[in-house]
Scaffold this motif. Structure first.
Motif, PDB file in Angstrom:
ATOM      1  N   THR A   1       0.795  -1.222   0.000  1.00 54.22           N
ATOM      2  CA  THR A   1       0.000   0.000   0.000  1.00 54.22           C
ATOM      3  C   THR A   1       0.831   1.278   0.000  1.00 54.22           C
ATOM      4  OG1 THR A   1      -0.155  -0.111   2.426  1.00 54.22           O
ATOM      5  CG2 THR A   1      -1.952  -1.096   1.165  1.00 54.22           C
ATOM      6  N   MET A   2       2.107   1.211   0.369  1.00 54.92           N
ATOM      7  CA  MET A   2       2.888   2.429   0.548  1.00 54.92           C
ATOM      8  C   MET A   2       3.962   2.649  -0.522  1.00 54.92           C
ATOM      9  SD  MET A   2       3.407   2.229   4.693  1.00 54.92           S
ATOM     10  CE  MET A   2       4.103   3.861   4.874  1.00 54.92           C
ATOM     11  N   ALA A   3       4.496   1.594  -1.087  1.00 52.53           N
ATOM     12  CA  ALA A   3       5.729   1.702  -1.878  1.00 52.53           C
ATOM     13  C   ALA A   3       5.501   2.180  -3.301  1.00 52.53           C
ATOM     14  CB  ALA A   3       6.424   0.345  -1.900  1.00 52.53           C
ATOM     15  N   ASP A   4       6.464   2.955  -3.816  1.00 51.92           N
ATOM     16  CA  ASP A   4       6.591   3.137  -5.263  1.00 51.92           C
ATOM     17  C   ASP A   4       7.167   1.859  -5.871  1.00 51.92           C
ATOM     18  OD1 ASP A   4       5.686   5.786  -5.167  1.00 51.92           O
ATOM     19  OD2 ASP A   4       7.706   6.547  -4.768  1.00 51.92           O
ATOM     20  N   ARG A   5       8.193   1.327  -5.196  1.00 51.57           N
ATOM     21  CA  ARG A   5       8.752   0.024  -5.570  1.00 51.57           C
ATOM     22  C   ARG A   5       9.043  -0.762  -4.298  1.00 51.57           C
ATOM     23  NH1 ARG A   5      13.881  -0.031  -8.918  1.00 51.57           N
ATOM     24  NH2 ARG A   5      14.414   1.825  -7.689  1.00 51.57           N
ATOM     25  N   ILE A   6       8.905  -2.078  -4.412  1.00 57.88           N
ATOM     26  CA  ILE A   6       9.189  -2.977  -3.307  1.00 57.88           C
ATOM     27  C   ILE A   6      10.469  -3.738  -3.603  1.00 57.88           C
ATOM     28  CG2 ILE A   6       8.385  -5.019  -2.065  1.00 57.88           C
ATOM     29  CD1 ILE A   6       5.531  -4.141  -2.638  1.00 57.88           C
ATOM     30  N   VAL A   7      11.311  -3.901  -2.578  1.00 59.01           N
ATOM     31  CA  VAL A   7      12.495  -4.750  -2.657  1.00 59.01           C
ATOM     32  C   VAL A   7      12.233  -5.949  -1.753  1.00 59.01           C
ATOM     33  CG1 VAL A   7      14.983  -4.910  -2.275  1.00 59.01           C
ATOM     34  CG2 VAL A   7      13.975  -2.735  -3.029  1.00 59.01           C
ATOM     35  N   VAL A   8      12.046  -7.113  -2.350  1.00 62.94           N
ATOM     36  CA  VAL A   8      11.786  -8.325  -1.578  1.00 62.94           C
ATOM     37  C   VAL A   8      13.119  -8.991  -1.262  1.00 62.94           C
ATOM     38  CG1 VAL A   8      10.593 -10.539  -1.483  1.00 62.94           C
ATOM     39  CG2 VAL A   8       9.574  -8.627  -2.740  1.00 62.94           C
ATOM     40  N   MET A   9      13.392  -9.155   0.039  1.00 66.43           N
ATOM     41  CA  MET A   9      14.652  -9.743   0.471  1.00 66.43           C
ATOM     42  C   MET A   9      14.419 -11.101   1.126  1.00 66.43           C
ATOM     43  SD  MET A   9      16.746  -6.457   2.012  1.00 66.43           S
ATOM     44  CE  MET A   9      18.188  -7.494   2.296  1.00 66.43           C
ATOM     45  N   ASN A  10      15.421 -11.970   0.991  1.00 64.45           N
ATOM     46  CA  ASN A  10      15.360 -13.290   1.603  1.00 64.45           C
ATOM     47  C   ASN A  10      16.779 -13.779   1.838  1.00 64.45           C
ATOM     48  OD1 ASN A  10      14.422 -15.830   2.484  1.00 64.45           O
ATOM     49  ND2 ASN A  10      14.538 -16.664   0.412  1.00 64.45           N
ATOM     50  N   ALA A  11      17.100 -14.107   3.078  1.00 67.34           N
ATOM     51  CA  ALA A  11      18.404 -14.672   3.437  1.00 67.34           C
ATOM     52  C   ALA A  11      19.567 -13.840   2.905  1.00 67.34           C
ATOM     53  CB  ALA A  11      18.508 -16.104   2.925  1.00 67.34           C
ATOM     54  N   GLY A  12      19.468 -12.506   3.053  1.00 66.97           N
ATOM     55  CA  GLY A  12      20.562 -11.628   2.690  1.00 66.97           C
ATOM     56  C   GLY A  12      20.697 -11.343   1.212  1.00 66.97           C
ATOM     57  N   ARG A  13      19.691 -11.703   0.433  1.00 69.00           N
ATOM     58  CA  ARG A  13      19.706 -11.466  -1.015  1.00 69.00           C
ATOM     59  C   ARG A  13      18.434 -10.762  -1.449  1.00 69.00           C
ATOM     60  NH1 ARG A  13      22.420 -16.355  -0.402  1.00 69.00           N
ATOM     61  NH2 ARG A  13      24.438 -16.463  -1.502  1.00 69.00           N
ATOM     62  N   ILE A  14      18.511 -10.061  -2.570  1.00 72.01           N
ATOM     63  CA  ILE A  14      17.334  -9.432  -3.159  1.00 72.01           C
ATOM     64  C   ILE A  14      16.711 -10.419  -4.141  1.00 72.01           C
ATOM     65  CG2 ILE A  14      16.507  -7.585  -4.671  1.00 72.01           C
ATOM     66  CD1 ILE A  14      18.616  -5.763  -3.436  1.00 72.01           C
ATOM     67  N   GLU A  15      15.463 -10.790  -3.893  1.00 69.68           N
ATOM     68  CA  GLU A  15      14.766 -11.734  -4.755  1.00 69.68           C
ATOM     69  C   GLU A  15      14.141 -11.051  -5.971  1.00 69.68           C
ATOM     70  OE1 GLU A  15      14.659 -14.939  -4.498  1.00 69.68           O
ATOM     71  OE2 GLU A  15      15.331 -15.364  -2.459  1.00 69.68           O
ATOM     72  N   GLN A  16      13.575  -9.848  -5.748  1.00 72.17           N
ATOM     73  CA  GLN A  16      12.910  -9.142  -6.848  1.00 72.17           C
ATOM     74  C   GLN A  16      12.689  -7.699  -6.444  1.00 72.17           C
ATOM     75  OE1 GLN A  16       9.264 -10.975  -8.170  1.00 72.17           O
ATOM     76  NE2 GLN A  16       9.094  -9.716 -10.012  1.00 72.17           N
ATOM     77  N   VAL A  17      12.750  -6.797  -7.425  1.00 68.37           N
ATOM     78  CA  VAL A  17      12.476  -5.376  -7.215  1.00 68.37           C
ATOM     79  C   VAL A  17      11.456  -4.941  -8.252  1.00 68.37           C
ATOM     80  CG1 VAL A  17      13.437  -3.046  -7.120  1.00 68.37           C
ATOM     81  CG2 VAL A  17      14.843  -4.998  -6.425  1.00 68.37           C
ATOM     82  N   GLY A  18      10.432  -4.209  -7.829  1.00 69.21           N
ATOM     83  CA  GLY A  18       9.454  -3.724  -8.794  1.00 69.21           C
ATOM     84  C   GLY A  18       8.301  -3.026  -8.118  1.00 69.21           C
ATOM     85  N   ALA A  19       7.409  -2.469  -8.934  1.00 68.00           N
ATOM     86  CA  ALA A  19       6.198  -1.845  -8.419  1.00 68.00           C
ATOM     87  C   ALA A  19       5.340  -2.899  -7.734  1.00 68.00           C
ATOM     88  CB  ALA A  19       5.431  -1.181  -9.553  1.00 68.00           C
ATOM     89  N   PRO A  20       4.546  -2.508  -6.727  1.00 63.37           N
ATOM     90  CA  PRO A  20       3.764  -3.500  -5.977  1.00 63.37           C
ATOM     91  C   PRO A  20       2.925  -4.423  -6.851  1.00 63.37           C
ATOM     92  CG  PRO A  20       3.690  -1.396  -4.848  1.00 63.37           C
ATOM     93  CD  PRO A  20       4.407  -1.151  -6.137  1.00 63.37           C
ATOM     94  N   LEU A  21       2.156  -3.886  -7.775  1.00 60.27           N
ATOM     95  CA  LEU A  21       1.298  -4.737  -8.601  1.00 60.27           C
ATOM     96  C   LEU A  21       2.107  -5.568  -9.595  1.00 60.27           C
ATOM     97  CD1 LEU A  21      -1.809  -2.453  -9.245  1.00 60.27           C
ATOM     98  CD2 LEU A  21      -1.519  -4.310  -7.585  1.00 60.27           C
ATOM     99  N   GLU A  22       3.261  -5.065 -10.005  1.00 56.53           N
ATOM    100  CA  GLU A  22       4.141  -5.853 -10.874  1.00 56.53           C
ATOM    101  C   GLU A  22       4.599  -7.117 -10.158  1.00 56.53           C
ATOM    102  OE1 GLU A  22       8.686  -5.536 -12.661  1.00 56.53           O
ATOM    103  OE2 GLU A  22       7.609  -3.694 -12.149  1.00 56.53           O
ATOM    104  N   LEU A  23       5.009  -6.974  -8.900  1.00 56.22           N
ATOM    105  CA  LEU A  23       5.447  -8.134  -8.131  1.00 56.22           C
ATOM    106  C   LEU A  23       4.279  -9.062  -7.812  1.00 56.22           C
ATOM    107  CD1 LEU A  23       8.025  -6.439  -7.956  1.00 56.22           C
ATOM    108  CD2 LEU A  23       8.216  -7.095  -5.562  1.00 56.22           C
ATOM    109  N   TYR A  24       3.125  -8.474  -7.566  1.00 56.18           N
ATOM    110  CA  TYR A  24       1.946  -9.281  -7.250  1.00 56.18           C
ATOM    111  C   TYR A  24       1.494 -10.090  -8.467  1.00 56.18           C
ATOM    112  CZ  TYR A  24      -2.634 -10.424  -5.267  1.00 56.18           C
ATOM    113  OH  TYR A  24      -3.736 -11.095  -4.785  1.00 56.18           O
ATOM    114  N   ASP A  25       1.529  -9.450  -9.650  1.00 65.08           N
ATOM    115  CA  ASP A  25       1.029 -10.102 -10.863  1.00 65.08           C
ATOM    116  C   ASP A  25       2.058 -10.999 -11.533  1.00 65.08           C
ATOM    117  OD1 ASP A  25      -1.443  -8.882 -10.605  1.00 65.08           O
ATOM    118  OD2 ASP A  25      -0.904  -7.163 -11.852  1.00 65.08           O
ATOM    119  N   ARG A  26       3.356 -10.710 -11.340  1.00 64.95           N
ATOM    120  CA  ARG A  26       4.398 -11.477 -12.012  1.00 64.95           C
ATOM    121  C   ARG A  26       5.549 -11.764 -11.060  1.00 64.95           C
ATOM    122  NH1 ARG A  26       3.738 -11.874 -17.282  1.00 64.95           N
ATOM    123  NH2 ARG A  26       5.926 -12.368 -17.651  1.00 64.95           N
ATOM    124  N   PRO A  27       5.299 -12.529 -10.005  1.00 69.34           N
ATOM    125  CA  PRO A  27       6.389 -12.854  -9.063  1.00 69.34           C
ATOM    126  C   PRO A  27       7.486 -13.647  -9.765  1.00 69.34           C
ATOM    127  CG  PRO A  27       4.467 -14.236  -8.657  1.00 69.34           C
ATOM    128  CD  PRO A  27       4.037 -13.198  -9.643  1.00 69.34           C
TER     129      PRO A  27
END
Length: 356
Positions: A199-225
């Motif tokens: 709800t807040m981000a222009d872009r989200i950075v999804v992190m896991n175990a010290g790595r970046i898994e994906q960066v993108g707009a919220p709906l971009e990540l939601y629609d195309r993980p």
């Protein structure tokens, strides 16, 4: 305001690697949210940006300048913590003015900034109160007011809403987003709450175990993980992942004898089919994916149904009221267009996998 650049950024404590070579570009005025499970390294990264933790290797640049070895007080960064970090014996006014007074800022300029910050955050009626006389949301606004007084290049928020109840969190999400729109500032915001991220981000950075898994707009990540981790982490409830195999006829075989068309160029034999809970519909003809009902949760506008399809636990969100009982079978259908395909072994997304 300022842009932020991370290149091959690493953090190590003794023999333990915490961050594994992160690359990220944050644009001037952008609202970036770092999200991920506890222990993924997001707060460590925020502390490195603030200068509270050292950089093991790689490069950190703020406003185009290398900041690896710049002292925290010289980075022109304001940080808002989870715990508010207010002085309990000081009034709201004195808490907000503490930093400028210590720095010896001009009193006239400081008073003008205080008036502006109090107006933006609706703190005018509370300037003479002590923190103990304020609600949690008001204390968080005081912490933000203190940050605004610095007129920083970069705002850093470290899980600022985690101590608030659900209603206050919703209110403060709106207020922080409005603050960003008013100031046009660059914000890096850390949370483990994916609803805050969406709800807040222009872009989200999804992190896991010290790595970046994906960066993108919220709906971009939601629609195309990009992978099953992102698919399962973003979304509430999270995406369902059903096992599937390539059949002899070239179709994708799912539980209970259901098949989906598989594009000819798709390779591999073992897959996971991702379906968002809200993409299921009740099958009109009584055929389809048979959901064996476990628990039904009516929420008013929606009905959440927990159950199993084959041996796989599934959660379904239906925009209707359902009177199914535990143990009954609820037939469901889903469009192939609403299915995501991932490699079972690697978890990576498979593009153009399902035929039209």
């Amino acid at each position: 305001m300022a842009e932020l650049s991370l290149h091959a950024l690493k953090k190590r404590y003794g023999p333990l690697d915490i961050l594994h070579g992160l690359d990220l570009e944050v644009r001037d005025g952008e609202f970036i949210v770092l999200v991920g499970p506890s222990g993924c390294g997001k707060s460590t990264l925020l502390r490195m940006i603030a200068g509270l933790d050292t950089v093991t290797s790689g490069e950190l640049r703020i406003a185009g300048k290398r900041a690896n070895d710049v002292a925290p007080q010289k980075r022109n960064i304001a940080m808002v913590f989870q715990s508010y970090a207010l002085f309990p014996h000081m009034s709201v006014r004195d808490n907000i003015l503490y930093g400028p007074k210590v720095r010896g800022d001009d009193a006239g300029v400081t008073e003008a900034r205080l008036k502006k910050a109090a107006e933006i955050l609706n703190l005018g009626p509370y300037l003479d109160r002590k923190p103990a006389q304020l609600s949690g949301g008001q204390r968080q606004r005081v912490a933000m007011g203190r940050a605004i007084m610095r007129e920083p290049d970069l705002f850093l928020f470290d899980e600022p809403l985690s101590n608030l109840d659900a209603q206050l969190r919703m209110q403060m999400r709106t207020e922080i987003k409005a603050l960003h729109q008013t100031l046009g500032s660059t914000i890096v915001y850390v949370t483990h709450d994916q609803i805050e991220a969406m709800t807040m981000a222009d872009r989200i950075v999804v992190m896991n175990a010290g790595r970046i898994e994906q960066v993108g707009a919220p709906l971009e990540l939601y629609d195309r993980p990009a992978n099953t981790f992102v698919a399962g982490f973003l979304g509430s409830p999270p995406m369902n992942l059903l096992p599937a195999q390539r059949g002899a006829d070239g179709r994708l075989a799912m539980p209970a004898g259901i098949t989906l068309p598989l594009a000819p160029e798709s390779s591999g034999a073992e897959f996971l089919v991702g379906i968002r809970p809200e993409r299921f519909r009740r099958a009109s003809d009584g055929a389809g994916l048979p959901l064996r009902v476990g628990v039904v949760e009516p929420t008013g506008a929606e009905t959440h149904v927990f159950g199993t399809i084959g041996e796989t636990a599934v959660r379904v969100v239906l925009s209707e009221r359902v009177a199914a009982r535990p143990g009954e079978t609820l037939p469901l259908e889903v469009s192939p267009d609403d299915c995501h395909l991932f490699e079972a072994a690697s978890g990576r997304r498979v593009e153009r996998a399902l035929a039209a």
